[in-house]
Write an enzyme that holds these catalytic residues in place. Structure first.
Site, mmCIF file in Angstrom:
data_model
loop_
_atom_site.group_PDB
_atom_site.id
_atom_site.type_symbol
_atom_site.label_atom_id
_atom_site.label_comp_id
_atom_site.label_asym_id
_atom_site.label_seq_id
_atom_site.Cartn_x
_atom_site.Cartn_y
_atom_site.Cartn_z
ATOM 1 N N SER A 4 0.814 -1.215 0.000
ATOM 2 C CA SER A 4 0.000 0.000 0.000
ATOM 3 C C SER A 4 0.848 1.267 0.000
ATOM 4 C CB SER A 4 -0.948 -0.007 1.198
ATOM 5 O OG SER A 4 -0.228 -0.197 2.402
ATOM 6 N N HIS A 42 1.647 4.567 4.892
ATOM 7 C CA HIS A 42 0.932 5.265 3.819
ATOM 8 C C HIS A 42 1.490 6.678 3.618
ATOM 9 C CE1 HIS A 42 -2.765 2.499 4.639
ATOM 10 N NE2 HIS A 42 -1.761 1.864 4.058
#
Length: 337
Positions: A144, A195
């Site tokens: 991610s 992230h």
């Protein structure tokens, strides 16, 4: 960190179905390779998740640097794999066709390593700022972080779009930041630092020095194709002219012959008048070259004869006697005496 039982599961089956709907022939080679690698390592992990996840304690204090390579390509469960690979599928199709396969593979490799480094730096900053050593133990896996970086690149190369985040229209320029907060609120167990590291690396590429550094490192490798070379806009997707040769631009003197704008205008008017007087674009049955044409010099007597009225009778033309008188801008013709 424990992963769910391996094997074919609902998330994996749904992922394979989505890939089949797109069609293998429509997926660029590097994007397809990343999908295959992540699916393969999900079914056949190199090590248990507790031995591949990335944390400050494991990578820095215990010197397990190989986790920088392994962590991005392992996932906690089938749904973790599904959502990441679906996002990779669409981002990869758009970006790989834009940047070309070799350069896109280069980006994936650099981002995978660099995001892990930035992630550990952020965790160390949290330890220092909050005086909480527990952040050193946070262990993360998954692709991610790379996907957030690719999202920054996709928004950079395709500006002006509007993304839907939780049903709200958000400008693509700010979508990654809204998604960062939204995902953390919906799923508190996700790695906020991981992230955020992806977004920062993406900004380092689009707005910082990372792209130039990558280009400098790849300058000596012939098979790397930089994305800013001349493109063939007549192809379906952006491509390169195979035999394109760079040419130095012509100088201003080559186009103007050294004449000023006023001189060019005056010469154009004279050429137009000469073409009307001499019957078109030829002189003495010779084709004139393109550009400014300098007519041959005529004597004063020739010019006077050209302006005299001709009286043609039959096959002969009689030129009447005339007296000439100079005018301000030319020669005036008086009546016959």
């Amino acid at each position: 960190m424990e992963r769910r039982q391996r094997g074919v599961s609902a998330g994996l089956l749904l992922l394979l179905y989505q890939i089949s709907q797109v069609g293998l022939q429509n997926i660029p080679c590097v994007t397809l390779g990343v999908l295959v690698l992540n699916i393969f390592l999900f079914l056949n992990p190199v090590r248990p998740l507790s031995e591949v996840c990335l944390s400050v304690n494991e990578a820095v204090h215990r010197k397990n640097w190989q986790r920088l390579l392994l962590a991005p390509f392992h996932h906690a469960d089938d749904w973790h794999l599904y959502y990441n690979m679906i996002s990779m599928l669409w981002k990869g199709i758009m970006l790989e066709r834009k940047l070309k396969s070799i350069w896109f593979a280069y980006i994936i490799a650099v981002f995978s390593l660099l995001i892990g480094v930035v992630y550990m730096v952020l965790e160390l900053l949290l330890v220092i700022i909050l005086d909480d050593p527990s952040y050193e133990m946070n262990c993360g896996v998954g692709f991610s972080g790379v996907l957030f970086a690719l999202k920054v690149l996709n928004n950079h190369y395709n500006p002006g779009r509007v993304s839907s985040v939780l049903g709200l229209p958000i400008s693509s320029k700010y979508a990654c930041w809204v998604e960062l907060v939204a995902i953390h609120l919906i799923s508190p167990g996700t790695s906020f630092a991981g992230h955020l590291a992806g977004i920062l690396v993406g900004l380092m590429y689009t707005m910082g020095p990372l792209k130039k550094i990558m280009q400098a490192c790849a300058a000596g490798i012939s098979f790397f194709t930089e994305p800013n070379r001349p493109r063939d806009y007549y192809s379906e997707y952006y491509g390169y002219y195979p035999d394109y040769q760079y040419r130095a631009p012509r100088s201003y003197f080559d186009y103007t012959g050294g004449l000023t704008e006023e001189e060019q205008l005056e010469r154009a008017v004279l050429n137009s008048l000469n073409e009307r007087d001499f019957g078109g674009g030829t002189h003495n049955n010779e084709r004139r070259p393109y550009g400014f044409w300098f007519p041959p010099e005529h004597s004063e007597e020739d010019i006077r004869r050209q302006r005299l009225p001709n009286v043609c009778r039959g096959s002969s033309c009689l030129l009447g006697k005339a007296q000439y008188q100079d005018a301000d801008f030319g020669l005036g013709v008086l009546g016959p005496s």
